[in-house]
Design a protein around this motif. Structure first.
Motif, short mmCIF file in Angstrom:
data_model
loop_
_atom_site.label_atom_id
_atom_site.label_comp_id
_atom_site.label_asym_id
_atom_site.label_seq_id
_atom_site.Cartn_x
_atom_site.Cartn_y
_atom_site.Cartn_z
N GLN A 27 0.84 -1.20 0.00
CA GLN A 27 0.00 0.00 0.00
C GLN A 27 0.87 1.25 0.00
O GLN A 27 2.02 1.22 0.44
CB GLN A 27 -0.91 0.01 1.22
CG GLN A 27 -2.03 -1.03 1.17
CD GLN A 27 -3.02 -0.86 2.31
OE1 GLN A 27 -2.67 -0.38 3.38
NE2 GLN A 27 -4.25 -1.27 2.07
N ALA A 28 0.30 2.32 -0.49
CA ALA A 28 1.01 3.60 -0.49
C ALA A 28 1.47 3.93 0.93
O ALA A 28 0.73 3.74 1.90
CB ALA A 28 0.13 4.70 -1.03
N GLY A 29 2.71 4.40 1.02
CA GLY A 29 3.30 4.69 2.30
C GLY A 29 4.12 3.55 2.88
O GLY A 29 4.84 3.74 3.87
N GLY A 30 4.00 2.38 2.27
CA GLY A 30 4.71 1.21 2.75
C GLY A 30 6.14 1.14 2.25
O GLY A 30 6.62 2.05 1.57
N SER A 31 6.79 0.03 2.59
CA SER A 31 8.21 -0.16 2.26
C SER A 31 8.43 -1.54 1.64
O SER A 31 7.70 -2.49 1.93
CB SER A 31 9.08 -0.02 3.51
OG SER A 31 8.98 1.26 4.08
N SER A 54 8.24 4.93 1.95
CA SER A 54 7.21 5.90 1.54
C SER A 54 6.81 5.69 0.09
O SER A 54 6.74 6.64 -0.70
CB SER A 54 7.73 7.33 1.75
OG SER A 54 8.08 7.55 3.10
N LEU A 55 6.55 4.44 -0.26
CA LEU A 55 6.23 4.11 -1.65
C LEU A 55 4.92 4.77 -2.08
O LEU A 55 3.97 4.91 -1.29
CB LEU A 55 6.15 2.60 -1.81
CG LEU A 55 7.51 1.90 -1.88
CD1 LEU A 55 7.37 0.42 -1.59
CD2 LEU A 55 8.14 2.12 -3.25
N VAL A 69 7.06 -4.50 -8.71
CA VAL A 69 6.65 -3.73 -7.53
C VAL A 69 5.34 -3.04 -7.88
O VAL A 69 5.28 -2.30 -8.87
CB VAL A 69 7.72 -2.70 -7.13
CG1 VAL A 69 7.19 -1.77 -6.04
CG2 VAL A 69 8.98 -3.42 -6.66
N THR A 70 4.33 -3.28 -7.08
CA THR A 70 3.03 -2.65 -7.29
C THR A 70 2.62 -1.93 -6.02
O THR A 70 2.58 -2.54 -4.95
CB THR A 70 1.96 -3.69 -7.67
OG1 THR A 70 2.38 -4.39 -8.84
CG2 THR A 70 0.63 -3.00 -7.94
N VAL A 71 2.33 -0.64 -6.16
CA VAL A 71 1.93 0.18 -5.01
C VAL A 71 0.49 0.60 -5.21
O VAL A 71 0.17 1.29 -6.19
CB VAL A 71 2.84 1.40 -4.84
CG1 VAL A 71 2.47 2.16 -3.56
CG2 VAL A 71 4.31 1.00 -4.81
#
Length: 117
Positions: A13-17, A84-85, A113-115
């Motif tokens: 998810q957005a914000g992840g690493s 902070s993806l 990589v999928t955000v």
């Protein structure tokens, strides 16, 4: 025979690493120029981060302060720590070794990589 094996991609998810790894065989990372590239859907493959033989790093502006490229010489492995993806970071990430003798670069197979937003 040179081989680069990548791992660590996935869905986040957005914000992840995520932390990507690239293990090399047949070539020494620390004796050459290492890099991570990204190819977003429908776009060309662009460099994201680089690391020189002495360990100097450089980043494209869009990932500076969020991504960190590093190298473990004992394991002959290069890493890309991505924090902070954001959805725009989505793509296939490739590691590469650019030989200092000017020969063509060697490439890994790529890791997705999928955000999600």
């Amino acid at each position: 025979q040179v081989r680069l094996v990548e791992s660590g991609g996935g869905l986040v998810q957005a914000g992840g690493s995520l932390r990507l790894s690239c293990r090399a065989s047949g070539i020494i990372f620390s004796s050459n120029f290492g890099a991570w590239y990204r190819q977003a859907p429908g776009k060309q493959r662009d460099v994201v981060a680089t690391i020189t033989r002495p360990g100097t790093t450089n980043y494209v502006d869009s990932v500076r302060d969020r991504f960190t490229i590093s190298r473990d010489n004992a394991r002959n492995t290069v890493f890309l720590q991505m924090n902070s993806l954001q959805p725009e970071d989505t793509g296939v990430y490739y590691c590469a070794v650019l030989p200092i003798n000017g020969r063509d670069a060697y490439w890994g197979q790529g890791t997705q990589v999928t955000v999600s937003s």
